[in-house]
Every structure is written in structure tokens, then in C-alpha cells.
Design an enzyme around this catalytic site. Structure first.
Site, PDB file in Angstrom:
ATOM      1  CD  GLU A 166      -3.000  -1.068   2.271  1.00 30.46           C
ATOM      2  OE1 GLU A 166      -2.975  -0.122   3.073  1.00 30.46           O
ATOM      3  OE2 GLU A 166      -3.899  -1.914   2.280  1.00 30.46           O
ATOM      4  CD  GLU A 355      -3.394  -5.903   4.066  1.00 29.75           C
ATOM      5  OE1 GLU A 355      -4.212  -5.095   4.578  1.00 29.75           O
ATOM      6  OE2 GLU A 355      -2.179  -5.693   4.002  1.00 29.75           O
TER       7      GLU A 355
END
Ligand code: BGC
Length: 449
Positions: A166, A355
Site C-alpha cells: 500500500e 488483504e
């Protein structure tokens, strides 16, 4: 009963991150990271929690891997702490720190669990931050040297590598909103950081190829779909900017080699000094896979006072049928839609969902069980969404549930539980939640019975 079946050899696992679970921040010569420093400052983390103990995974990894095996997991995504391996970020290697990951990998392999290693999940060595962190171009080279150490030590045994987790959060939460370490609040800085971390990603992929590493490499990008609050042109414009900020700013350079022109224009119109993105192409290295993280969507409404996007979230007031206990909207449809969009708009390689999961205020009941039906419902709906995207032709090869343990949830400290294994942070007792058993059956059936 209908069965939602998944493709053969679909990889089912869980994901974690070093600072959120390892604890042992001073053990075996680990150096300070920006998260250690950030946690010390009052006001940054709820209840002044820190990663000092977390789930003590550093000392309990064998027990954790045994539990993963018992729960049927096929794969495990973990991250490596840079300051455990190189306490000052560069130079001298800590063999003990490196051995921890080497032993973890051996333990996983011995238990038939495929390791997926994330090289960077936000915990930059403080010594690197002290010389400018990701604002400093030299950090790209330090990162490459850190990668070289990992490739040498773990290469061959680890066959799946993720350069960054991320980059949006590294750049924007760490340097624009200041909600994450190092807690800087400046958009120009954040944009420079986004440029440098993405170039570091490209450089890590190039090194992987140069060293002829066995296996595959990719990156994990978080996507937050934006939905205009109404048909009004202004709401649509605000949603487009929000999408540019959250999603396109990272997907475009990684998969197309360019930064979105409309966002560059917008930032320039605000007088923000931008790096000159001439090396966009050096970010867009050919990837073996793309990791996607998804939690929720945002409904966006125009607000002329919101700087710099003229956008604000309008998620409350019943905009969604349901929310998790973290007040995150539950929107599996947006998940399916964005997976399809990634296929259609980007020439994406195969995808792993690296995720996805939900936070609930779980408790252990008098019988010693955790009945987390809300989480099971969330997972069920999101598995359906993934199956829907696969049916559409999106090439999705695996799913990593966030997360294995309850953990240190960054600025929310220990108040937000994402695990399928309950952690009593006082005693470190592990209790698999109902969702862990439900997930075990999903894995066993390769789908939902
Ligand atoms: C991060 C995790 C985090 C999770 C839930 C993701 O943004 O990669 O570290 O715990 O979301 O907030």
C-alpha cells in the site's frame, strides 16, 4: 445447497505485517523504526498503545505456524522489518534479525505453507527517516540494498515477493494526513514520497530480474472505490478526483508508467510543487502478479471547502446497508466492480487478493468461544464478489484474509480487532474465532458449501 467453488489450486491464506504482530522491538539488536518513534508521541496512537508487545509473534512464531497448519492454511503473507535486518537501515546486517525470517520461512515450508514475503510494510528504519526518509532519493538505493540482502538470504525458499504494501498509505497517511508515521502533514512531501517509493518498487523488481531470482514478484496496492453521492456533475467530479487520489495515482504508474494528468493539473492549480515525473517508466516494470487490498468503498460528495479534492466522504446516514464495528461501509459489489475495472482499464497480470477482512469488537464468551458471525458474513459476501469477478474473466489466483492475529492496528492501537485468531494481549493466549473454523472449511472445500 449452492456451492461457490473456486478455481483449482486457489491459494488460501492470511496476511500480517511485522510491526503489527512481532513485538520484541528491542530484542536481538533490532533498530528503531519510524513506528516506534511515532508511537512515543502522545496523540498519535489511541490509548498510547505501541508495538512493543503486539502478539509477540517474534517469540511465538512456531506456535502460530502450527495453528495456521491446524486451520488448514495453504499460504501465508508476512512482512519483513527492515530495521530488524539492517538496524540502521543500511550497512551492517543483523544476522539474528535475518535469521528470524529465515527460520520463519523454514517453519512454514516444513508445515506445507507457502510463504509470500512483503519487503516493506511501512516500518522504515528511523535512521533512514533522520536523513530524509522517502523524501530523499538516496533511500531508493538503500531499499535496493536491503532487497539484495533478503533475496540472497531467502531466495529459492521464498518464491513469492511483494515489494511494497500500500504505497498510498506510506505516502498519504504518513506524509499528508499525518495519521501514520512519520506524521508529516504536507501534500507536496507526500507526492514526492509517492514518487520515490514507487521508483523503489521498480528498482526492487529490476534487481530481482538481474539476480535471476527464482519465483515471482509483484506489489500490493490498496483500492478504495469511490461512488458519487448523486448524479450531480459536481459530485461526480469530486468522486473522480478522489479516485485519482486514492487509486489511479498508484495503479497508473505501476501498470501504465504514467501519473494521471487530471491529478497533476489539479495539484498544479493549487500551486503544489511536484517532482517532475520523468521516470514514470522506471516504475512500470513487468510484474508477475498484482496484489490488491480491499476493505470498503467511499461515497463521495462535493464540498467546495475540502482541499485539495473538493471531495468529502458521505458514508454515514445510512448510505450503506451495513458497516463493520470500525464504521467501515460493507460493499462487496464495489469490490467485484473494481476488480473488473482493473482488468478492463489496466493490462494487469494475475491478481492475488493480498488483504481483505473486517474489524469487530470481538469478545471471548463464558464458554471460551468467539462467535464472530459479523466477520463470517463479511467474508462470505466478499468471497461471492471475488467469485463473480473470476466469472467475469478476472484472473484471481489467491486470497489472503486480513488478518491471522488480532494486532496493533496502527493509529487505532489494540482497539480494533481484525484477526480470525483472538489475542488476549495480557496473556498472549490465542483463541481461534468462529470465523477461523469457518475459513478452515472454505479452504477444505475450496469454496463455500
Ligand atoms: C494495511 C494493514 C491494516 C489493514 C486494516 C491495510 O491498510 O495493510 O496493515 O491493518 O489495512 O486497517
Amino acid at each position: 445447497m449452492t456451492k461457490i467453488a473456486f478455481p483449482e489450486n486457489f491459494k488460501w491464506g492470511t496476511a500480517t505485517a511485522s510491526y503489527q504482530i512481532e513485538g520484541a522491538i528491542k530484542q536481538d539488536g533490532r533498530g528503531e523504526s519510524i513506528w516506534d518513534r511515532f508511537c512515543e508521541m502522545p496523540g498519535n496512537v489511541l490509548n498510547r498503545d505501541t508495538g512493543e508487545m503486539a502478539a509477540d509473534h517474534y517469540n511465538r512464531y512456531k506456535e502460530d505456524v502450527a495453528l495456521m497448519k491446524e486451520l488448514g492454511h495453504k499460504a501465508y503473507r508476512f512482512s519483513i522489518s527492515w530495521s530488524r535486518v539492517l538496524p540502521t537501515g543500511r550497512g551492517e546486517i543483523s544476522e539474528k534479525g535475518l535469521d528470524f525470517y529465515s527460520n520463519l520461512v523454514d517453519e512454514l515450508l516444513a508445515n506445507g505453507i507457502e510463504p509470500f514475503a512483503t519487503i516493506y510494510h511501512w516500518d522504515l528504519p528511523q535512521a533512514i527517516q533522520d536523513i530524509g526518509g522517502w523524501q530523499n532519493e538516496a533511500t531508493i538505493e538503500y531499499f535496493v540494498e536491503y532487497c539484495r540482502v533478503l533475496y540472497r538470504k531467502l531466495g529459492g525458499r521464498v518464491k513469492n515477493w511483494i515489494t511494497l504494501n500500500e504505497p498510498y498509505c506510506t505516502a498519504m497517511l504518513g506524509n499528508f494526513t499525518g495519521h501514520h508515521a512519520p506524521g508529516i502533514r504536507d501534500l507536496g512531501t507526500a507526492l514526492l514520497v509517492s514518487y520515490n517509493v514507487l521508483r523503489a518498487h521498480g528498482a526492487a523488481v529490476r534487481l530481482f530480474r538481474e539476480m535471476n531470482m527464482e519465483g515471482e514478484i509483484g506489489i500490493t496496492i490498496n483500492v478504495t472505490p469511490t461512488i458519487p453521492a448523486s448524479e450531480r456533475a459536481q459530485d461526480k467530479m469530486a468522486a473522480r478526483y478522489q479516485d485519482g487520489f486514492d487509486n489511479r495515482w498508484f495503479l497508473d504508474p505501476v501498470l501504465k508508467g504514467t501519473f494521471p494528468a487530471d491529478m497533476i493539473e489539479l495539484y498544479k492549480s493549487h500551486g503544489i510543487t511536484l517532482p517532475d515525473f520523468k521516470e514514470g517508466a522506471s516504475i512500470c516494470e513487468k510484474l508477475d502478479f498484482l496484489g490488491i487490498n480491499y476493505y470498503f468503498s467511499n461515497t463521495i460528495r462535493y464540498n467546495e471547502y475540502e482541499w485539495p479534492l473538493y471531495a468529502e466522504a458521505a458514508n454515514d446516514g445510512g448510505a450503506y446497508p451495513a458497516y463493520t464495528d470500525r464504521d467501515w461501509p460493507i460493499d462487496p459489489k464495489a469490490f467485484k466492480d473494481i476488480l473488473i475495472r482493473i482488468k478492463q482499464e489496466y493490462d494487469a497480470p494475475k491478481i492475488y487478493i493480498t488483504e481483505n477482512g473486517a474489524s469487530y469488537n470481538d469478545i471471548v464468551n463464558v464458554n471460551g468461544e468467539v462467535k464472530d458471525y459479523g466477520r463470517i458474513d463479511y467474508l462470505h459476501r466478499h468471497f461471492e464478489a471475488i467469485r463473480g469477478a473470476i466469472d467475469f474473466g478476472v484472473d484471481i489466483r489467491g486470497y489472503f484474509l486480513w488478518s491471522f492475529h488480532d494486532n496493533f492496528e496502527w493509529a487505532f492501537g489494540y482497539s480494533s480487532r481484525f484477526g480470525i485468531v483472538f489475542i488476549d494481549f495480557e496473556t498472549q493466549k490465542r483463541t481461534p474465532k468462529q470465523s477461523a473454523y469457518w475459513y478452515r472449511d472454505v479452504i477444505k472445500n475450496n469454496g463455500i458449501a
